[in-house]
Every structure is written in structure tokens, then in C-alpha cells.
Design an enzyme around this catalytic site. Structure first.
Site, short mmCIF file in Angstrom:
data_model
loop_
_atom_site.label_atom_id
_atom_site.label_comp_id
_atom_site.label_asym_id
_atom_site.label_seq_id
_atom_site.Cartn_x
_atom_site.Cartn_y
_atom_site.Cartn_z
N THR A 136 -57.36 -119.22 -36.37
CA THR A 136 -57.06 -117.80 -37.10
C THR A 136 -57.86 -117.81 -38.64
O THR A 136 -57.78 -116.61 -39.04
CB THR A 136 -55.58 -117.82 -37.71
OG1 THR A 136 -55.54 -119.38 -38.05
CG2 THR A 136 -54.86 -117.72 -36.43
N SER A 137 -58.55 -118.69 -38.95
CA SER A 137 -59.51 -118.34 -39.89
C SER A 137 -60.82 -119.10 -39.87
O SER A 137 -60.96 -120.33 -39.36
CB SER A 137 -58.77 -118.41 -41.28
OG SER A 137 -59.66 -118.08 -42.49
N SER A 138 -62.06 -118.70 -40.70
CA SER A 138 -63.23 -119.50 -40.35
C SER A 138 -64.35 -119.18 -41.28
O SER A 138 -63.98 -117.94 -41.99
CB SER A 138 -63.74 -119.39 -38.93
OG SER A 138 -64.25 -118.00 -38.83
#
Ligand code: SAM
Length: 376
Positions: free
Chosen positions: A82-84
Site C-alpha cells: 500500500t505504500s512504497s
């Protein structure tokens, strides 16, 4: 700069053709200062700063995306990223394409670690940069990361698809999360002549960049470019686990064989064009567990009707089994869309473009009048 940082900048200069003002930003902003203690590499390996500090510092300057959050931070989820911290060459390529210069005001959607925000703030100054992150924990960590490196742009916790009207109008809008529908707020909050650059795709294909110019009549229009796969903005996500949910050997599916070979329709340009014809159909490829076995299965799933198809590809074989179930003949639709692409002269992604108005998003080929698909 450390040797690995220097090496990354040299790579970006060569791979992306970074202009000097961006070179200075990439030299100044240290990517490792934006990373959490645990990052996950594209092969699924997690690297922990505490147990493997040198490896952690090394991967910070590799040209790879690093997953920094899964399942929106929830424990015991399915591991949905969900985030990077995006791949540095993609970050650099998007900043180059943004054509942004000192004196301009930018809205960024998807702050994530804050790394891209810092690069923007280095070039434009803190006051000119507004960034919106939907996840409160990530937004707060990004503020800390940014402050720790000497930047204080406005980091808003909120839904970036709404833009941030308090700081409008913007000269540039850049999203680092993918959309299926370009939010009209981004256009309404842009200067005429402004630019909107966003990863774009659909359930079938993720994706490309949409490089749009805002016109004087409340629309934005432009072509697609690039080959990127970003995380979706939260409310436009494609559901995961669809094969397990919708496909069953117990269904009474129809079976046939096809002589169509995978290298044609699965190549990037063709696959993008096929997706324009079946944008809500989810496309999943599952490879054989044994890495030496080249066989794979392509699934097409339409959650609305519960229809599915599977294409059991055995590379080198003259024909491959196809199974279709439900009211839609999804593999037949796939073949028809591929034939359309062949008959249209095999257009590359950059011959397609998009026009976004308050009530419609249309995708066209070569010119705005040649509409391929539209959605409200
Ligand atoms: C690929 S990451 C961004 C990478 C980031 N620019 C960087 O340099 O680290 C995508 C981010 O978009 C955020 N996001 C998803 N939906 C959003 C929304 N509706 N509004 C704002 N941010 C959103 C995610 O939480 C995630 O942090």
C-alpha cells in the site's frame, strides 16, 4: 555523497537524461533518509536496517522500488502493498516529464516516504510544494523525514483525489498513485496551461502515465506515455485474490483450444489496447510453481457478472486450452480486442490519449474525435 548514491545519480543521468537542475536535487536528497527500518524488495525479501545495516543502505541506492507499507499498516493482512519508495528512475522520469521550473506551484498526491516531495521542494522551495497523503501515519512520518532533511513543504493528511483547494491554483499536479478516473478536482485546481501527470490504468492494465494539459475550457487532454505500475489511490483499487474468489473447477465452464500465441496479446502495447476494451475485467497471470516450467495461466475475471476465463499457455505448443464461464465470454472478448489492435495498425501506447472533463473521461486513438472508450 556515498559511492552508492553517486552511482545512482550517474545511472539516472544516463537512463533518464536528467537535466542539471534535477541532477542537483538528486545529489542533495539522500534516499535512505526517507526509508523506514524495514523495506521489502521486488522479490519479496525484507531487509531490516537493524540486522543488516549495510544491505539496507545498499538497497536504498539501487534503482528498485521498495515497499514500505502493506495492508494500509494493518497487522495480519494479506500483504497487499500500500505504500512504497518508488523506483528512482521512474521518479526521475516523472519529474523530467513534469516540466516544472522555479516559480511554479505544485500539488503532489501520494506523499509516501516524502522522497519525491523533497526533490520538488529542493527545486521549487517549500512554499511552492503541497503534498497530500491519505494515510495519517505515513503523512506524519513523511513530515519527520522531510524536516530531518531540511524541508518543510505543506504535507496534508487527506484524500488527494480532492486536491487541496486552499493552495490552488497549481501550475503542476503530479500523482504518485495510479488512478482509473482522473479526479476533476485536479483540473479545477490547475491553471489553464498547467500540466497533470499521473499513473493511469484500469482493472485490466496497470499502467501508463497520462500526461495532460489543462485547457481554458475546463478540460484536460493529452497522450499516454511510459510503462509504469503504481499502487492505486485508495478508493480506486483493483480487488486482490480474485482467482481464489471467483474461479472454481466446479463451475460448468466451456472448454476450447486456441492457436493464438501469448507473445502477441501479452506484449505491452497490445495488452494496453486490449484493456481499453475491457477495462473492468481483472487480468491475472499465474506462473508455474516450478520456475523451470514455462507454463502459465492467464485469468480474466469480471467481478460484476462473476464471469471468468482462463488461458492455459504451454509455450511452444501449437494450441492452448481456454476455459470460459458465465454470461460474458471473456476470452472471446480478449481475442476480439486483440484483433482490433492488429487491424488498427498495432498502435503503440503513445498514439492513445485521453480527454477529461467534469462529466466524462474519454480515451482516443490519434485524435480526440476517434474515441475508443469513455466513462462518466
Ligand atoms: C507509490 S506510493 C508514493 C511514493 C512516494 N511519492 C515516495 O516518493 O515515496 C503511493 C502513496 O499514495 C498514497 N495514497 C493512496 N491513495 C491516496 C489518496 N487518495 N490520497 C493521497 N494519497 C494516497 C499511499 O498511501 C502511498 O503512500
Amino acid at each position: 555523497m556515498t559511492p552508492s548514491h553517486e552511482k545512482l545519480v550517474a545511472h539516472l543521468l544516463q537512463a533518464v537524461g536528467l537535466p542539471p537542475h534535477w541532477r542537483r536535487a538528486f545529489e542533495f536528497v539522500e534516499r535512505h533518509r526517507f526509508l523506514p527500518d524495514q523495506v521489502t524488495l521486488p522479490d519479496g525479501t525484507t531487509v531490516d536496517r537493524l540486522s543488516a545495516p549495510e544491505q539496507w543502505l545498499g538497497v536504498a541506492y539501487d534503482d528498485i522500488p521498495l515497499v514500505t507499507q502493506v495492508d494500509d499498516g494493518a497487522e495480519d493482512g494479506t500483504g497487499y502493498p500500500t505504500s512504497s519508495a518508488s523506483m528512482p528512475s521512474i521518479v526521475a522520469d516523472m519529474l523530467r516529464r513534469l516540466e516544472v521550473h522555479p516559480g511554479m506551484r505544485v500539488l503532489e498526491i501520494g506523499t509516501g516516504t516524502g522522497y519525491n516531495t523533497a526533490l520538488l521542494a529542493h527545486l521549487l522551495g517549500d512554499e511552492a510544494v503541497t503534498t497530500v497523503e491519505v494515510d495519517p501515519t505515513l503523512a506524519e512520518q513523511a513530515r519527520v523525514n522531510l524536516m530531518g532533511t531540511g524541508f518543510v513543504p505543506l504535507v496534508v493528511t487527506g484524500d488527494g483525489t480532492q486536491g487541496w483547494p486552499a493552495r490552488a491554483p497549481f501550475d503542476r499536479v503530479i500523482s504518485t498513485a495510479a488512478v482509473k478516473r482522473v479526479p476533476y478536482h485536479w483540473i479545477a485546481q490547475s491553471q489553464p496551461g498547467g500540466k497533470i501527470l499521473t499513473p493511469w490504468g484500469n482493472a485490466f492494465h496497470n499502467g501508463v502515465l497520462a500526461d495532460l494539459r489543462v485547457g481554458s475550457r475546463g478540460t484536460a487532454s493529452g497522450r499516454f506515455c511510459g510503462n509504469v505500475a503504481f499502487m492505486w489511490v485508495r478508493h480506486q483499487r483493483t480487488p486482490g485474490q480474485v482467482v481464489a474468489t471467483y474461479v472454481s473447477d466446479e463451475h460448468e465452464f466451456r472448454v476450447r483450444r486456441t492457436g493464438m500465441q501469448p507473445n502477441g496479446p501479452l506484449a505491452f502495447d497490445a495488452n494496453f489496447a486490449i484493456g481499453l476494451h475491457m477495462p473492468t475485467v481483472i487480468n491475472v497471470i499465474e506462473f508455474h510453481e516450478d520456475e523451470d516450467d514455462q507454463r502459465f495461466v492467464m485469468y480474466l475475471v469480471d467481478p460484476d457478472s462473476g464471469s471468468w476465463a482462463s488461458w492455459h499457455v504451454d509455450p511452444g505448443a501449437a494450441s492452448h486450452e481456454v476455459r470460459q464461464y458465465g454470461s460474458r465470454q471473456l476470452f472471446t472478448e480478449f481475442e476480439t480486442a486483440y484483433q482490433w489492435w492488429l487491424d488498427s495498425g498495432r498502435p503503440a501506447v503513445d498514439r492513445f490519449g485521453m480527454t477529461v472533463s467534469v462529466d466524462q473521461q474519454t480515451v482516443w486513438l490519434d485524435e480526440a474525435a476517434n474515441v475508443i472508450s469513455s466513462m462518466p
